[in-house]
Write a protein that holds these residues in place. Structure first.
Motif, short mmCIF file in Angstrom:
data_model
loop_
_atom_site.label_atom_id
_atom_site.label_comp_id
_atom_site.label_asym_id
_atom_site.label_seq_id
_atom_site.Cartn_x
_atom_site.Cartn_y
_atom_site.Cartn_z
N GLN A 41 0.82 -1.12 -0.01
CA GLN A 41 0.03 0.05 -0.15
C GLN A 41 0.78 1.24 0.02
OE1 GLN A 41 -2.91 -0.28 3.12
NE2 GLN A 41 -3.46 -2.31 2.63
N MET A 42 2.32 1.23 -0.23
CA MET A 42 2.91 2.09 -0.13
C MET A 42 4.22 2.25 -1.03
SD MET A 42 5.74 0.86 1.51
CE MET A 42 6.90 2.31 1.72
N LEU A 43 4.94 3.38 -1.63
CA LEU A 43 5.95 3.40 -2.16
C LEU A 43 6.69 4.62 -2.01
CD1 LEU A 43 7.89 2.12 -4.50
CD2 LEU A 43 6.52 3.57 -6.10
N CYS A 44 7.98 4.51 -1.49
CA CYS A 44 8.75 5.72 -1.37
C CYS A 44 9.14 6.29 -2.39
CB CYS A 44 9.72 5.41 -0.20
SG CYS A 44 8.88 5.49 1.48
N VAL A 45 9.25 7.54 -2.85
CA VAL A 45 9.73 8.39 -3.74
C VAL A 45 10.38 9.64 -3.34
CG1 VAL A 45 9.74 9.36 -6.30
CG2 VAL A 45 8.23 7.20 -5.60
N GLU A 46 11.87 9.55 -3.06
CA GLU A 46 12.36 10.70 -2.25
C GLU A 46 13.33 11.30 -2.89
OE1 GLU A 46 14.52 8.15 1.00
OE2 GLU A 46 13.11 6.51 0.35
N ALA A 47 13.19 12.79 -2.68
CA ALA A 47 14.27 13.68 -2.93
C ALA A 47 15.26 13.65 -2.25
CB ALA A 47 13.48 15.02 -3.14
N ALA A 48 16.65 13.57 -2.86
CA ALA A 48 17.61 13.06 -2.04
C ALA A 48 19.07 13.64 -2.54
CB ALA A 48 17.90 11.83 -1.68
N CYS A 49 19.86 14.04 -1.66
CA CYS A 49 21.28 14.51 -2.15
C CYS A 49 22.17 13.36 -1.39
CB CYS A 49 21.48 15.76 -1.61
SG CYS A 49 21.02 17.07 -2.54
N ILE A 50 22.68 12.52 -2.06
CA ILE A 50 23.54 11.11 -1.56
C ILE A 50 24.88 11.09 -2.30
CG2 ILE A 50 23.37 8.67 -0.92
CD1 ILE A 50 20.18 8.91 -1.23
N GLY A 51 24.73 11.16 -3.65
CA GLY A 51 25.77 10.67 -4.31
C GLY A 51 27.09 11.70 -4.01
N ARG A 52 26.64 13.26 -4.14
CA ARG A 52 27.61 14.12 -3.90
C ARG A 52 27.11 14.82 -2.52
NH1 ARG A 52 28.27 17.72 -9.07
NH2 ARG A 52 29.83 18.66 -7.65
N PRO A 53 27.45 14.73 -1.28
CA PRO A 53 27.20 15.22 -0.34
C PRO A 53 27.01 16.97 -0.40
CG PRO A 53 28.65 13.58 0.17
CD PRO A 53 28.59 13.67 -1.37
#
Length: 282
Positions: free
Chosen positions: A252-264
């Motif tokens: 009943q859920m799916l996370c679609v997250e805006a993120a900064c990970i590859g380049r801190p």
């Protein structure tokens, strides 16, 4: 504390669009656009308790994503108590701004002077979430470096009938397989129970729009300031091991997250960074 405690804030736009936030974690709990039902998944087993992360809604991951560092998983912002800076209703929207500053507790594990602001704006069929960070140290202080995400849990009717368009051509890191791969086509979850447990970081998404579709619903997501996007679902096996989520709710859920990970992100004293995720129900 519960979702309707005094630490919760309800935003109501003049057109009837609504959102609910919690000062615990600076956490968006609910979003109901005009003419639409609840768009975010919030686990009925979430623990609204000091020091505990809320399962669902939009957790703020800061200053560390997942276990990519020495801090607690996803950092400390999602379990800290934020303060309400402002809340107002405009001509066609409603807006709240929350703030988190460094404290003795944060400096003990992350020795930086900082200020986070979370702004949530709701209007019509759109939701804007903005996260801003300022390095509030002295001119000769060391730069601060962080990774971050808006860990958005979308509510879906049946994960088996969901697709995510806009990721084709991007490289991603598969945290389940611990390997990088290329997304050659749109991410189609339809009929692919075997795709789950899904845990991927897509790099270089930047401002390209994403479209999450199921049978009777389409939702666009667009981000600014965030380079990457995380797509996550625990799948049935991992979900069964989560104490704060019913074992069947993975579908009943799916996370679609805006993120900064590859380049801190790195900020010198006095510098600021801003990232935004905008969601629109079509």
């Amino acid at each position: 504390m519960s979702a309707d405690s005094p630490e919760s804030i309800t935003l109501v736009a003049p057109d009837g669009a609504q959102a609910t936030l919690s000062l615990h974690g600076g956490h968006l709990l609910s979003w109901q656009p005009v003419g639409g039902v609840e768009q975010l998944y919030l686990s009925p087993r979430s623990e609204f308790a000091p020091g505990k992360a809320i399962r669902g809604g939009v957790p703020v991951c800061f200053p560390q994503f997942a276990e990519r560092g020495s801090l607690p998983r996803h950092g400390f912002a999602r379990t800290a108590l934020w303060e309400l800076v402002s809340q107002e209703q405009g001509q066609d929207d409603a807006l709240a701004v929350l703030r988190l500053r460094d404290s003795d507790a944060t400096r003990a594990i992350w020795p930086h002077a900082f200020e986070l602001e979370l702004s949530v704006r709701v209007s019509g069929r759109s939701l804007d979430i903005e996260l801003a960070c300022e390095h509030r140290g002295q001119p000769d202080d060391a730069p601060l470096q962080f990774t971050a995400a808006l860990h958005t849990y979308l509510r879906v009717g049946d994960l088996d009938a969901v697709s995510v368009e806009g990721l084709a051509g991007l490289r991603y890191f598969d945290a389940v397989k611990q390997a990088e791969a290329l997304q050659r086509m749109d991410l189609l979850l339809t009929g692919e129970k075997g795709v789950l447990d899904l845990d991927r970081i897509y790099f270089g998404v930047k401002e390209r729009p994403l479209l999450v579709s199921e049978e009777r619903r389409q939702l666009t997501l667009q981000q600014q300031g965030f380079d990457d996007t995380v797509v996550w679902n625990p799948g049935p096996d991992r979900c069964a091991k989560l104490a704060d989520m019913p074992p069947q709710d993975w579908s009943q859920m799916l996370c679609v997250e805006a993120a900064c990970i590859g380049r801190p992100i790195e900020l010198q004293p006095g510098e600021s960074w801003v990232g935004r995720q905008s969601l629109t129900l079509l």
